[in-house]
Design a protein around this motif. Structure first.
Motif, short mmCIF file in Angstrom:
data_model
loop_
_atom_site.label_atom_id
_atom_site.label_comp_id
_atom_site.label_asym_id
_atom_site.label_seq_id
_atom_site.Cartn_x
_atom_site.Cartn_y
_atom_site.Cartn_z
N PRO A 101 0.84 -1.21 0.00
CA PRO A 101 0.00 0.00 0.00
C PRO A 101 0.87 1.25 0.00
N GLY A 102 0.50 2.21 -0.84
CA GLY A 102 1.20 3.47 -0.90
C GLY A 102 2.51 3.44 -1.66
N ILE A 103 2.80 2.36 -2.35
CA ILE A 103 4.08 2.25 -3.05
C ILE A 103 4.06 3.02 -4.36
N GLY A 104 2.86 3.27 -4.91
CA GLY A 104 2.76 4.04 -6.15
C GLY A 104 2.12 3.30 -7.31
N LYS A 105 1.37 2.23 -7.04
CA LYS A 105 0.74 1.48 -8.13
C LYS A 105 -0.26 2.34 -8.89
N SER A 106 -1.14 3.02 -8.15
CA SER A 106 -2.15 3.84 -8.81
C SER A 106 -1.52 5.00 -9.56
N THR A 107 -0.47 5.58 -9.00
CA THR A 107 0.22 6.68 -9.68
C THR A 107 0.84 6.22 -10.98
N LEU A 108 1.51 5.07 -10.94
CA LEU A 108 2.15 4.54 -12.15
C LEU A 108 1.12 4.26 -13.24
N LEU A 109 0.03 3.59 -12.89
CA LEU A 109 -0.97 3.22 -13.90
C LEU A 109 -1.73 4.44 -14.41
N LEU A 110 -1.95 5.43 -13.54
CA LEU A 110 -2.61 6.65 -14.01
C LEU A 110 -1.73 7.39 -15.00
N GLN A 111 -0.42 7.43 -14.74
CA GLN A 111 0.49 8.05 -15.69
C GLN A 111 0.50 7.30 -17.01
N ALA A 112 0.49 5.96 -16.94
CA ALA A 112 0.54 5.16 -18.16
C ALA A 112 -0.71 5.35 -19.02
N VAL A 113 -1.90 5.27 -18.41
CA VAL A 113 -3.12 5.41 -19.21
C VAL A 113 -3.28 6.84 -19.73
N ALA A 114 -2.78 7.82 -18.97
CA ALA A 114 -2.87 9.20 -19.44
C ALA A 114 -1.99 9.41 -20.67
N LEU A 115 -0.79 8.84 -20.66
CA LEU A 115 0.08 8.95 -21.82
C LEU A 115 -0.50 8.21 -23.02
N LEU A 116 -1.11 7.05 -22.78
CA LEU A 116 -1.74 6.31 -23.87
C LEU A 116 -2.92 7.09 -24.44
N ALA A 117 -3.71 7.71 -23.56
CA ALA A 117 -4.86 8.49 -24.03
C ALA A 117 -4.41 9.69 -24.84
N LYS A 118 -3.32 10.33 -24.43
CA LYS A 118 -2.81 11.46 -25.20
C LYS A 118 -2.29 11.02 -26.56
N ALA A 119 -1.85 9.76 -26.65
CA ALA A 119 -1.35 9.23 -27.92
C ALA A 119 -2.46 8.77 -28.85
N GLY A 120 -3.72 8.84 -28.41
CA GLY A 120 -4.84 8.48 -29.27
C GLY A 120 -5.62 7.26 -28.85
N ALA A 121 -5.18 6.53 -27.83
CA ALA A 121 -5.90 5.34 -27.37
C ALA A 121 -7.05 5.73 -26.46
#
Length: 456
Positions: A101-121
């Protein structure tokens, strides 16, 4: 006599029992049996199976050598995550991500999906633990508020599947699978039956709709992903996000991957703006290393295809009480006991009345046996109170006979050492490296003699 519809399911391994007991016969865990309805029992239990249809489907067979194209991967823009995933995320795959808990899983995945969404996905982020406003505030803090990611806060599996079927996104993150529940089961959320059933439905949806499903999983006190191990068998990849809160970096490690290697790691650094990639982990792990001191050795290791240099610290001190203490951080305690036994039996070094402390600097966990020689060098250095050369590294495997055996990828280890300014290496015989002077050692006795000469 009517047959009871109640079964008892182990929350640790998923074993099914007809009556309650204090100890699970399948895994040996205590006080893990929970009463559940027979309708929610997993497959293979005593629950009544549905009747088979009289109509039989024909099994379709294809040629093994028929040509198939490699799936086109979605690159997240986070090179460290793409490295661990095998070059990117594969459409139609299911990925399970676990971590403390609190290690950064949600932060990592939120960054990943945000970058994918900006790329058109098309990306969907469904949180079962936080409200949508909380996720939105985190996105603003990370500078991702303008990313076209669809957010939702929901725990009902049926509602989530209905929404995903309407949108059919390219990638969907479910945070976390332990919070989901299905009204088809009488069990409570987080139980083995619910976790298994919800994960199975989401994996089936990923395969049918060609959507990337990323499931976030809680971990137990032992560091394993909570819930039945069958969930790890359902998904295509299992990633662990490791690290200590006291350290600024995090390590993403793959323990299962059907579309790539399982020995790669990705290194991230936790900063104010979220998780930042670390291009050169060796420089990070060796950052802050001071002058040469006794008990410190630099290990040239390999994490997948990436060479990583880290410092191993050892302290040998007189035991204050009758029983000497052994404390290990970042390495296998059984491996340390073996190295100490070899040094005592083959070299005559007396560790029996001394406390031994071993630490891998920076919080990195080392698993490969190539660290034996670096650990032995650090222990001998502390025992003799002499410092190892500050510009040297060490790697090699030690056998029970005291021989130092060669390890793989020696050239890559030496190239990484030379790149960071190291010009000497303690290594098994037969190892050569351009730009690095190799001091070959064939046995631990030769290692003790060499370090003893430096002490004189």
């Amino acid at each position: 006599m009517a047959r009871s519809d109640t079964v008892y399911v182990c929350q640790s391994c998923g074993g099914v029992h007809a009556k309650w007991a204090g100890r699970c016969d399948a895994c040996g865990s205590w006080n893990t049996l929970v009463e559940e309805s027979g309708a929610s029992a997993p497959l293979g239990s005593s629950a009544k199976a549905p009747s088979r249809s009289t109509r039989r489907s024909r099994l379709e067979l294809v040629d093994l050598g028929s040509a198939t194209e490699d799936p086109k991967r979605f690159e997240t823009g986070l090179r460290e995550l793409d490295r661990v995933a095998g070059g990117g995320l594969v459409p139609g795959s299911a990925v399970l991500v676990g971590g403390d808990p609190g290690i950064g899983k949600s932060t990592l995945l939120l960054q990943a999906v945000a970058l994918l969404a900006k790329a058109g996905a098309t990306a969907v982020y469904i949180s079962g633990e936080e409200a949508a406003d909380q996720v939105r505030r985190r996105a603003r803090r990370l500078g991702l508020a303008d990313a076209p990611v669809a957010l939702a806060a929901e725990t009902s599996l049926e509602v989530i599947l209905d929404g995903l079927k309407k949108e059919t996104p390219d990638i969907a993150v479910i945070d976390s699978v332990q919070t989901l529940w299905s009204d088809q089961l009488a069990a409570a959320p987080g139980t083995v039956a619910q976790v298994r059933a919800c994960a199975q439905e989401l994996v089936r949806f990923a395969k049918k709709k060609n959507t990337i499903i990323i499931l976030v999983g809680h971990v137990t006190k032992d560091g394993q992903i909570a819930g039945p191990r069958v969930v790890e068998h359902m998904v295509d990849a299992v990633l662990y996000f490791e690290g200590e809160r006291s350290h600024q970096f995090r390590i993403l490690r793959a323990v299962k991957n059907r579309f790539g290697p399982t020995d790669e790691i990705g290194v991230f650094e936790m900063v104010d703006a979220g998780l930042q990639e670390v291009a050169n982990p060796s420089a990070l792990f060796l950052d802050g290393r001071g002058e040469a001191a006794s008990g410190a050795a630099v290990f040239a290791g390999m994490e997948g295809t990436r060479p990583v240099l880290t410092e191993i610290q050892a302290l040998v001190a007189p035991a204050a009480f009758g029983t000497p203490r052994r404390a290990v951080v970042g390495w296998d305690s059984g491996r340390l006991a073996m190295v100490l036994a070899v040094l005592e039996a083959r070299c005559g070094l007396g560790f029996g009345g001394r406390d031994v402390y071993l630490n891998v600097a920076g919080g990195l966990k080392i698993n490969e046996p190539a660290a034996d020689l670096a650990v032995a060098a650090a222990l001998i250095s502390s025992f003799l109170d002499t410092a190892l050369p500050a510009e040297g590294v060490a790697f090699g495997e030690i056998s029970l006979s005291g021989d130092v055996r060669p390890v793989g990828r020696a050239d890559a280890r030496l190239k990484e050492a030379a790149k960071l300014g190291f010009n000497r290496a303690l290594a098994p015989e037969g190892v050569e490296g351009a730009g690095v002077k190799v001091d070959s050692v064939s046995t631990v006795q030769a290692l003790v003699r060499r370090l003893g000469q430096d002490a004189v």
